[in-house]
Design an enzyme around this catalytic site. Structure first.
Site, PDB file in Angstrom:
ATOM      1  N   ARG A 167      11.650  -5.631   5.084  1.00 37.31           N
ATOM      2  CA  ARG A 167      11.445  -4.184   4.870  1.00 37.31           C
ATOM      3  C   ARG A 167      12.407  -3.350   5.733  1.00 37.31           C
ATOM      4  O   ARG A 167      12.674  -3.648   6.888  1.00 37.31           O
ATOM      5  CB  ARG A 167      10.017  -3.787   5.222  1.00 37.31           C
ATOM      6  CG  ARG A 167       9.813  -2.267   5.143  1.00 37.31           C
ATOM      7  CD  ARG A 167       8.375  -1.865   5.181  1.00 37.31           C
ATOM      8  NE  ARG A 167       7.629  -2.463   6.276  1.00 37.31           N
ATOM      9  CZ  ARG A 167       6.310  -2.447   6.348  1.00 37.31           C
ATOM     10  NH1 ARG A 167       5.609  -1.880   5.391  1.00 37.31           N
ATOM     11  NH2 ARG A 167       5.704  -3.015   7.370  1.00 37.31           N
ATOM     12  N   ARG A 179      10.860  -1.305  11.285  1.00 38.98           N
ATOM     13  CA  ARG A 179       9.715  -0.950  12.113  1.00 38.98           C
ATOM     14  C   ARG A 179       9.590  -1.896  13.298  1.00 38.98           C
ATOM     15  O   ARG A 179       9.824  -3.097  13.165  1.00 38.98           O
ATOM     16  CB  ARG A 179       8.434  -0.985  11.269  1.00 38.98           C
ATOM     17  CG  ARG A 179       8.063   0.349  10.703  1.00 38.98           C
ATOM     18  CD  ARG A 179       6.987   0.293   9.677  1.00 38.98           C
ATOM     19  NE  ARG A 179       5.774  -0.426  10.072  1.00 38.98           N
ATOM     20  CZ  ARG A 179       4.682  -0.495   9.318  1.00 38.98           C
ATOM     21  NH1 ARG A 179       4.646   0.122   8.152  1.00 38.98           N
ATOM     22  NH2 ARG A 179       3.629  -1.173   9.712  1.00 38.98           N
ATOM     23  N   ARG A 208      -0.929  -9.077  13.367  1.00 39.92           N
ATOM     24  CA  ARG A 208      -1.494  -8.073  12.447  1.00 39.92           C
ATOM     25  C   ARG A 208      -2.378  -8.763  11.405  1.00 39.92           C
ATOM     26  O   ARG A 208      -3.413  -8.223  11.004  1.00 39.92           O
ATOM     27  CB  ARG A 208      -0.362  -7.295  11.761  1.00 39.92           C
ATOM     28  CG  ARG A 208       0.291  -6.274  12.687  1.00 39.92           C
ATOM     29  CD  ARG A 208       1.680  -5.881  12.234  1.00 39.92           C
ATOM     30  NE  ARG A 208       1.730  -5.148  10.991  1.00 39.92           N
ATOM     31  CZ  ARG A 208       2.848  -4.958  10.290  1.00 39.92           C
ATOM     32  NH1 ARG A 208       3.998  -5.458  10.726  1.00 39.92           N
ATOM     33  NH2 ARG A 208       2.821  -4.253   9.184  1.00 39.92           N
ATOM     34  N   LYS A 231       0.838  -1.211   0.000  1.00 42.11           N
ATOM     35  CA  LYS A 231       0.000   0.000   0.000  1.00 42.11           C
ATOM     36  C   LYS A 231       0.874   1.263   0.000  1.00 42.11           C
ATOM     37  O   LYS A 231       0.667   2.179  -0.789  1.00 42.11           O
ATOM     38  CB  LYS A 231      -0.930   0.025   1.237  1.00 42.11           C
ATOM     39  CG  LYS A 231      -1.862  -1.170   1.343  1.00 42.11           C
ATOM     40  CD  LYS A 231      -2.765  -1.078   2.551  1.00 42.11           C
ATOM     41  CE  LYS A 231      -2.056  -1.165   3.891  1.00 42.11           C
ATOM     42  NZ  LYS A 231      -1.410  -2.447   4.168  1.00 42.11           N
ATOM     43  N   ARG A 266     -10.179   0.788   8.303  1.00 41.45           N
ATOM     44  CA  ARG A 266      -9.701  -0.541   8.655  1.00 41.45           C
ATOM     45  C   ARG A 266     -10.710  -1.320   9.479  1.00 41.45           C
ATOM     46  O   ARG A 266     -10.429  -2.455   9.876  1.00 41.45           O
ATOM     47  CB  ARG A 266      -8.444  -0.370   9.498  1.00 41.45           C
ATOM     48  CG  ARG A 266      -7.207  -0.970   8.894  1.00 41.45           C
ATOM     49  CD  ARG A 266      -6.112  -0.550   9.816  1.00 41.45           C
ATOM     50  NE  ARG A 266      -4.913  -1.280   9.690  1.00 41.45           N
ATOM     51  CZ  ARG A 266      -3.871  -0.839   9.016  1.00 41.45           C
ATOM     52  NH1 ARG A 266      -3.925   0.275   8.340  1.00 41.45           N
ATOM     53  NH2 ARG A 266      -2.761  -1.525   9.029  1.00 41.45           N
TER      54      ARG A 266
HETATM   55  P1  AP5 Z   1       4.837  -1.574   1.891  1.00 45.82           P
HETATM   56  O1  AP5 Z   1       4.519  -0.736   0.711  1.00 45.82           O
HETATM   57  O2  AP5 Z   1       5.559  -0.952   3.024  1.00 45.82           O
HETATM   58  O3  AP5 Z   1       3.517  -2.349   2.392  1.00 45.82           O
HETATM   59  P2  AP5 Z   1       2.237  -1.836   3.165  1.00 45.82           P
HETATM   60  O4  AP5 Z   1       1.041  -2.481   2.549  1.00 45.82           O
HETATM   61  O5  AP5 Z   1       2.234  -0.353   3.284  1.00 45.82           O
HETATM   62  O6  AP5 Z   1       2.490  -2.534   4.568  1.00 45.82           O
HETATM   63  P3  AP5 Z   1       2.336  -1.979   6.047  1.00 45.82           P
HETATM   64  O7  AP5 Z   1       3.070  -2.930   6.922  1.00 45.82           O
HETATM   65  O8  AP5 Z   1       2.683  -0.528   6.129  1.00 45.82           O
HETATM   66  O9  AP5 Z   1       0.792  -2.152   6.250  1.00 45.82           O
HETATM   67  P4  AP5 Z   1       0.052  -2.211   7.583  1.00 45.82           P
HETATM   68  O10 AP5 Z   1      -1.337  -2.056   7.117  1.00 45.82           O
HETATM   69  O11 AP5 Z   1       0.323  -3.399   8.407  1.00 45.82           O
HETATM   70  O12 AP5 Z   1       0.706  -1.017   8.445  1.00 45.82           O
HETATM   71  P5  AP5 Z   1       0.264   0.466   8.730  1.00 45.82           P
HETATM   72  O13 AP5 Z   1       1.473   1.285   8.794  1.00 45.82           O
HETATM   73  O14 AP5 Z   1      -0.844   0.873   7.866  1.00 45.82           O
HETATM   74  O15 AP5 Z   1       5.678  -2.828   1.350  1.00 45.82           O
HETATM   75  C1  AP5 Z   1       6.149  -3.835   2.237  1.00 45.82           C
HETATM   76  C2  AP5 Z   1       7.506  -4.355   1.739  1.00 45.82           C
HETATM   77  O16 AP5 Z   1       7.306  -5.023   0.510  1.00 45.82           O
HETATM   78  C3  AP5 Z   1       8.539  -3.245   1.460  1.00 45.82           C
HETATM   79  O17 AP5 Z   1       9.809  -3.676   1.863  1.00 45.82           O
HETATM   80  C4  AP5 Z   1       8.493  -3.054  -0.070  1.00 45.82           C
HETATM   81  O18 AP5 Z   1       9.735  -2.631  -0.590  1.00 45.82           O
HETATM   82  C5  AP5 Z   1       8.114  -4.444  -0.529  1.00 45.82           C
HETATM   83  N1  AP5 Z   1       7.287  -4.427  -1.742  1.00 45.82           N
HETATM   84  C6  AP5 Z   1       6.240  -3.596  -2.012  1.00 45.82           C
HETATM   85  N2  AP5 Z   1       5.711  -3.884  -3.217  1.00 45.82           N
HETATM   86  C7  AP5 Z   1       6.424  -4.918  -3.710  1.00 45.82           C
HETATM   87  C8  AP5 Z   1       6.350  -5.678  -4.928  1.00 45.82           C
HETATM   88  N3  AP5 Z   1       5.413  -5.420  -5.865  1.00 45.82           N
HETATM   89  N4  AP5 Z   1       7.235  -6.694  -5.103  1.00 45.82           N
HETATM   90  C9  AP5 Z   1       8.183  -6.963  -4.142  1.00 45.82           C
HETATM   91  N5  AP5 Z   1       8.323  -6.273  -2.980  1.00 45.82           N
HETATM   92  C10 AP5 Z   1       7.439  -5.270  -2.782  1.00 45.82           C
HETATM   93  O19 AP5 Z   1      -0.321   0.331  10.222  1.00 45.82           O
HETATM   94  C11 AP5 Z   1       0.528   0.041  11.307  1.00 45.82           C
HETATM   95  C12 AP5 Z   1      -0.296   0.006  12.588  1.00 45.82           C
HETATM   96  O20 AP5 Z   1      -0.889   1.302  12.827  1.00 45.82           O
HETATM   97  C13 AP5 Z   1      -1.482  -0.960  12.607  1.00 45.82           C
HETATM   98  O21 AP5 Z   1      -1.087  -2.268  12.953  1.00 45.82           O
HETATM   99  C14 AP5 Z   1      -2.383  -0.313  13.678  1.00 45.82           C
HETATM  100  O22 AP5 Z   1      -1.901  -0.576  14.963  1.00 45.82           O
HETATM  101  C15 AP5 Z   1      -2.188   1.173  13.390  1.00 45.82           C
HETATM  102  N6  AP5 Z   1      -3.163   1.694  12.415  1.00 45.82           N
HETATM  103  C16 AP5 Z   1      -2.900   2.150  11.165  1.00 45.82           C
HETATM  104  N7  AP5 Z   1      -4.021   2.527  10.550  1.00 45.82           N
HETATM  105  C17 AP5 Z   1      -5.035   2.294  11.413  1.00 45.82           C
HETATM  106  C18 AP5 Z   1      -6.441   2.453  11.346  1.00 45.82           C
HETATM  107  N8  AP5 Z   1      -7.040   2.924  10.224  1.00 45.82           N
HETATM  108  N9  AP5 Z   1      -7.170   2.110  12.424  1.00 45.82           N
HETATM  109  C19 AP5 Z   1      -6.598   1.652  13.555  1.00 45.82           C
HETATM  110  N10 AP5 Z   1      -5.272   1.470  13.677  1.00 45.82           N
HETATM  111  C20 AP5 Z   1      -4.498   1.776  12.620  1.00 45.82           C
HETATM  112 MG    MG Z   2       2.429   1.038   4.840  1.00 43.47          MG
END
Ligand code: AP5
Ligand code: MG
Length: 233
Positions: free
Chosen positions: A143, A176, A187, A31, A106
């Site tokens: 990552r 992270r 997660r 994402k 979410r």
């Molecule tokens: P990356 O692009 O970083 O993936 P991502 O989908 O953004 O993954 P996240 O871990 O950020 O998602 P998440 O939903 O768990 O975390 P968030 O920060 O939102 O890519 C991942 C890796 O893959 C990278 O190394 C990249 O280089 C590689 N990659 C990407 N595309 C690729 C491809 N095509 N081929 C190969 N490699 C590739 O949330 C974190 C925490 O915050 C949550 O757990 C929760 O506690 C809180 N939170 C966030 N939002 C909310 C909400 N709306 N409500 C409540 N709590 C929330």
């Molecule tokens: Mg992300």
């Protein structure tokens, strides 16, 4: 149907207005990576609730101190806190032509809040990226992030030129706190229980597309652009 192998899409015109676009999908589907590509193409902001929360954690705000415990356990931060944060960000003028919401909504309650909050909720489209569990685990544990420019790397698929150092600003890359195998498993449980129903909410409204995230980054971007073109037809 999961959209895969998309044909090349014409680059957007300078004042292209994508409107509100939600990027949904499990932890590690890409994402953030895609939001950054699309932000550069569409010239609209990425609004990542995860990044906003991590910024609060780094600044040790009251919200950050509270959220950190939940984030480190792979649990969601309460809806009202995240909704307030999103409401505040959506008041910024740079969201006028559209924005990419990364990781929000979410929960079904967050989706209902967004529907109530927006003047034109029917303009929201949702694009979900799909990647298998083992690939996700590899992406999460591989990552690395630049704490200065927020660029996202991966030691397997997208390593920096110099091990552990950002190509752009020379900062030391970080991992992270929630990117361990055990927190990732939690997660994923949280995602299946609370976020998967959000996909069905947008599917039922007919404003939903699912694409294959197990392709090179550029191919996934093409699929997102093709999906948006169909949804905005
Ligand atoms: P990356 O692009 O970083 O993936 P991502 O989908 O953004 O993954 P996240 O871990 O950020 O998602 P998440 O939903 O768990 O975390 P968030 O920060 O939102 O890519 C991942 C890796 O893959 C990278 O190394 C990249 O280089 C590689 N990659 C990407 N595309 C690729 C491809 N095509 N081929 C190969 N490699 C590739 O949330 C974190 C925490 O915050 C949550 O757990 C929760 O506690 C809180 N939170 C966030 N939002 C909310 C909400 N709306 N409500 C409540 N709590 C929330
Ligand atoms: Mg992300």
């Amino acid at each position: 149907m999961v959209e895969t192998a998309c044909v090349s899409v014409t680059p957007p015109q300078p004042n292209f207005a994508p409107g509100p676009v939600l990027l949904l999908g499990a932890p590690g589907v890409g994402k953030g990576t895609q939001a950054k590509e699309l932000m550069a193409l569409w010239k609209v902001p990425q609004i990542s609730t995860g990044d906003l929360l991590r910024s609060n954690v780094a600044r040790k705000t009251e919200l950050g101190i509270f959220a950190k415990t939940l984030m480190d356990q792979g649990k969601l931060v309460p809806d009202a806190l995240v909704e307030n944060m999103v409401a505040e960000r959506l008041r910024e003028p740079d969201t006028a032509r559209g924005y990419i919401l990364d990781g929000f909504p979410r929960t079904i309650l967050q989706a209902a809040w967004l529907d109530r909050h927006l003047a034109d909720a029917s303009s929201v489209v949702a694009i979900s990226i799909k990647v298998g569990y083992h690939q996700l685990l590899r992406r999460i544990t591989g990552r690395r992030n630049c704490p200065v420019c927020q660029r996202i790397y991966n030691i397997y698929s997208h390593p920096p030129l110099v091990d552990g150092i950002c190509d752009v600003d020379g900062a030391r890359l970080a991992q992270r706190a929630d990117d361990s195998e055990s927190v990732f498993a939690e997660r994923m449980r949280t995602y299946d229980a609370q976020t998967a129903p959000v996909l069905e909410h947008y599917r039922a409204l007919g404003r939903f597309e699912e694409i294959d995230g197990e392709q090179p980054v550029e191919a996934v971007t093409q699929c997102v652009m093709a999906a948006l073109a169909r949804l905005r037809k």
